[in-house]
Scaffold this motif. Structure first.
Motif, PDB file in Angstrom:
ATOM      1  N   PHE A 265      14.960  28.211  44.857  1.00  0.00           N
ATOM      2  CA  PHE A 265      13.509  28.719  44.744  1.00  0.00           C
ATOM      3  C   PHE A 265      12.223  27.802  44.537  1.00  0.00           C
ATOM      4  N   LEU A 266      12.691  26.982  43.384  1.00  0.00           N
ATOM      5  CA  LEU A 266      11.798  26.171  42.743  1.00  0.00           C
ATOM      6  C   LEU A 266      11.002  25.374  43.779  1.00  0.00           C
ATOM      7  N   TRP A 267      12.238  24.426  43.594  1.00  0.00           N
ATOM      8  CA  TRP A 267      11.863  23.389  45.119  1.00  0.00           C
ATOM      9  C   TRP A 267      11.137  23.397  45.995  1.00  0.00           C
ATOM     10  N   SER A 268      11.231  24.894  46.344  1.00  0.00           N
ATOM     11  CA  SER A 268      10.426  24.444  47.070  1.00  0.00           C
ATOM     12  C   SER A 268       9.286  25.328  47.408  1.00  0.00           C
TER      13      SER A 268
ATOM     14  N   GLN B 105      15.307  23.153  51.381  1.00  0.00           N
ATOM     15  CA  GLN B 105      15.859  22.407  52.575  1.00  0.00           C
ATOM     16  C   GLN B 105      16.678  21.323  51.962  1.00  0.00           C
ATOM     17  N   LEU B 106      16.057  20.182  51.231  1.00  0.00           N
ATOM     18  CA  LEU B 106      16.991  19.224  51.370  1.00  0.00           C
ATOM     19  C   LEU B 106      17.775  18.842  50.235  1.00  0.00           C
ATOM     20  N   TYR B 107      17.319  19.919  48.820  1.00  0.00           N
ATOM     21  CA  TYR B 107      18.328  19.699  48.029  1.00  0.00           C
ATOM     22  C   TYR B 107      19.729  20.603  48.761  1.00  0.00           C
ATOM     23  N   ILE B 108      19.995  21.970  49.689  1.00  0.00           N
ATOM     24  CA  ILE B 108      21.077  22.221  49.989  1.00  0.00           C
ATOM     25  C   ILE B 108      21.165  21.389  51.569  1.00  0.00           C
TER      26      ILE B 108
ATOM     27  N   PHE C 188       7.748  31.448  54.044  1.00  0.00           N
ATOM     28  CA  PHE C 188       9.344  30.881  54.670  1.00  0.00           C
ATOM     29  C   PHE C 188      10.347  29.746  54.010  1.00  0.00           C
ATOM     30  N   ALA C 189       9.389  28.996  53.515  1.00  0.00           N
ATOM     31  CA  ALA C 189      10.553  27.784  52.720  1.00  0.00           C
ATOM     32  C   ALA C 189      11.509  28.351  51.541  1.00  0.00           C
TER      33      ALA C 189
END
Length: 262
Positions: free
Chosen positions: A151-154, A162-165, A220-221
């Motif tokens: 949530f925070l990175w987005s 999305q990169l994180y996961i 969305f992100a």
């Protein structure tokens, strides 16, 4: 049969782990997916991992929206200038915009219903699938991650969640378009000028027709990265439970139902 091996013999699989990401099917609310398609055509399909359809509708939305001046018309409507809102609309492009916009909502709803049915069948089959993928460029594996961090990175930058996961395809697409929206909207220039106290100049350089894409993109992100983190965690726990049960649980082990105490 190894619970971590996909021998490609099942009719349906719950998930697939590749170097580009973890793709899985799970129960989704078709109304929520349809709502994302209404917010921005293509987003509903991208949430479902229907990338080709989603990318096509997304690019179509950007091009036709700008040509028809839909966002610019919305800006004038928000300001109460209805006459100007009607004047800037280009009906040559607008009449193309409407049917595809409706299709995006309808198709994402229909696809979600179908995929929910497929998930129920795949869950019943409970066939093993690969949980580890290694290649020359990447390594991906099923594990647990923190939804709050997604949530925070987005929020910091769309696509980083999305990169994180390891949702590489969506991350690459979202990051590229985020950069494009920042560039063409002059949003970062306007922010810099606001810090310097140049409010009028910041307002004059902003491109509202590009800026209006940001609320849907950020929403969305955040939503996609958070939900997929939660669902990947559930999938990881399910795979671990199955592995431990098969390899370590005594085959004679039973849980007896107790009697209700009166």
């Amino acid at each position: 049969m190894d619970n971590y091996t996909n021998n490609n013999t099942a009719k349906r699989y719950r998930a697939h782990v590749s170097i580009l990401g973890t793709t899985q099917i799970h129960l989704r609310n078709p109304y929520i997916i349809a709502w994302w398609s209404a917010a921005f055509p293509g987003f509903g399909h991208m949430i479902l991992s229907k990338y080709l359809r989603g990318f096509t509708l997304f690019i179509w939305e950007v091009i036709i929206n700008l040509k028809a001046n839909v966002n610019l018309s919305m800006i004038y409507s928000f300001q109460g200038n209805i006459d100007m809102a009607k004047e800037v609309l280009d009906t040559r492009w607008l009449l193309i915009y409407i049917p595809v916009y409706i299709f995006a909502i309808w198709d994402s709803y229909r696809t979600t219903v179908d995929m929910n049915n497929v998930y129920m069948l795949a869950e019943h089959e409970n066939h093993p699938f690969n949980t580890f993928s290694i290649g020359a460029l990447e390594i991906n594996y099923l594990d647990k991650r923190n939804p709050v961090l997604s949530f925070l990175w987005s929020l910091f930058m769309p696509g980083l969640g999305q990169l994180y996961i390891h949702r590489i395809v969506t991350a690459f697409f979202v990051i590229i378009w985020t950069v494009a929206f920042f560039y063409f909207s002059h949003a970062l220039e306007a922010i810099s000028l606001l810090f310097l106290g140049e409010v009028q100049q910041a307002t004059s350089i902003i491109k509202p027709e590009w800026l209006l894409f940001f609320p849907s993109l950020y929403g969305f992100a955040v939503f996609d990265s958070y939900i997929n983190t939660v669902e990947n965690n559930k999938l990881y726990e399910k795979v671990q439970r199955s592995f431990l049960t098969k390899n370590y649980q005594n085959p004679n082990f039973q849980i007896l139902k107790g009697h209700k105490v009166e």
